[in-house]
Scaffold this active site. Sequence first.
Site, short mmCIF file in Angstrom:
data_model
loop_
_atom_site.label_atom_id
_atom_site.label_comp_id
_atom_site.label_asym_id
_atom_site.label_seq_id
_atom_site.Cartn_x
_atom_site.Cartn_y
_atom_site.Cartn_z
N HIS A 116 -6.32 -28.15 20.58
CA HIS A 116 -5.60 -29.29 20.75
C HIS A 116 -4.18 -29.11 21.44
CE1 HIS A 116 -3.67 -33.33 18.81
NE2 HIS A 116 -2.70 -32.72 19.21
N GLU A 117 -3.43 -28.10 21.19
CA GLU A 117 -2.15 -27.68 21.56
C GLU A 117 -2.29 -27.50 23.06
OE1 GLU A 117 0.48 -28.82 20.00
OE2 GLU A 117 -0.74 -28.97 17.96
N HIS A 134 -2.65 -30.52 24.80
CA HIS A 134 -1.30 -31.17 25.38
C HIS A 134 -0.86 -30.78 26.60
CE1 HIS A 134 -0.50 -34.03 22.07
NE2 HIS A 134 -0.49 -33.16 21.05
N GLU A 162 -1.87 -38.31 21.19
CA GLU A 162 -2.77 -37.38 20.18
C GLU A 162 -4.11 -37.56 20.10
OE1 GLU A 162 -1.26 -35.13 18.13
OE2 GLU A 162 0.59 -35.30 19.16
#
Length: 316
Positions: free
Chosen positions: A152-153, A156, A231
């Site tokens: 997930h990071e 980003h 997100e």
Amino acid sequence: MNLYEQQKKNKRITALLIFAFLLLLGAIGFLVDKYYFYTMDAAGGIPVVTLAALGIAGANSFVSYFYGDKLVLSSLRAVPLNFEDLSHKKLHNIVTEMALASGLPMPKVYVIEDPAPNAFATGRNPQNASIGVTEGLINIMNREELQGVIAHEMSHIKNYDIRTMTVVTVLLGTIVLLADWASRSMYYGRHRRDSKSKGGHPAIFIILLALVILSPILSRIIAMAVSRQREYLADASAAELTRHPLGLANALEKISKAASPVMTAHKGTAHLFISDPLHRRLDDKEGLVADILSTHPPIEKRIEILKGMAYIYTKK
């Protein structure tokens, strides 16, 4: 909806939100320059005040863009990995795996000595990126869940979300400045045109006045909506990297059950984390107030979407 459809949907919504932001900026800028400061009449149609506000907001964001990651890491008391700690070695290995899977350079990795499970990414581009996780996250996650969080990071970083939010910050700051200058202009009596010069009807002036008052609220709603869409996009991109949406879904469930906030987190850094580190109840709700104030979509909704992706993925 599979993960690829989810990615396309989230990108499309983000583009539409930023377009709406630009329309709002154009409307409020025209209003302030023409009806409050009269610069478009005096300067041959050039929106001087709008350009000045854009320059000030841009300068502030320029400093944040190039030096914000260092300030974030310092304010959160993040420290480099300790390779004598086996859990830190495991984290480093997982970050390396996800960097290879995403095709990105290896980011710098930091740890926050806090029992609350959470993680964040910062940096202006993939070549200057950092990922931070709390000790609590390392301790309660199994390998698949930790992979989901790191993916997930990394997403980003890959999706340039820091850059996107920098643009949004510039637009938000410009609109807030313009609205503030307009209200000060009215207060000190600089607005002296009669109703006929404003388009021939007092109702037009009332509409324009309402726009000046409401534009900071509307712009914040749009900014927070962009943040929440990023997100969702990072969740979908993480599922693509790991091919295991349930890993991230299970990690989010564990994070949602954590009782304590991240002690060093604050409002200025909350939007960087995978889940609201301040544990504000608004981030678990939907509606107007949540739209104005919440930086993250409801975590239960994110989990539901990820589980839906997992079902579709396993059926293929």
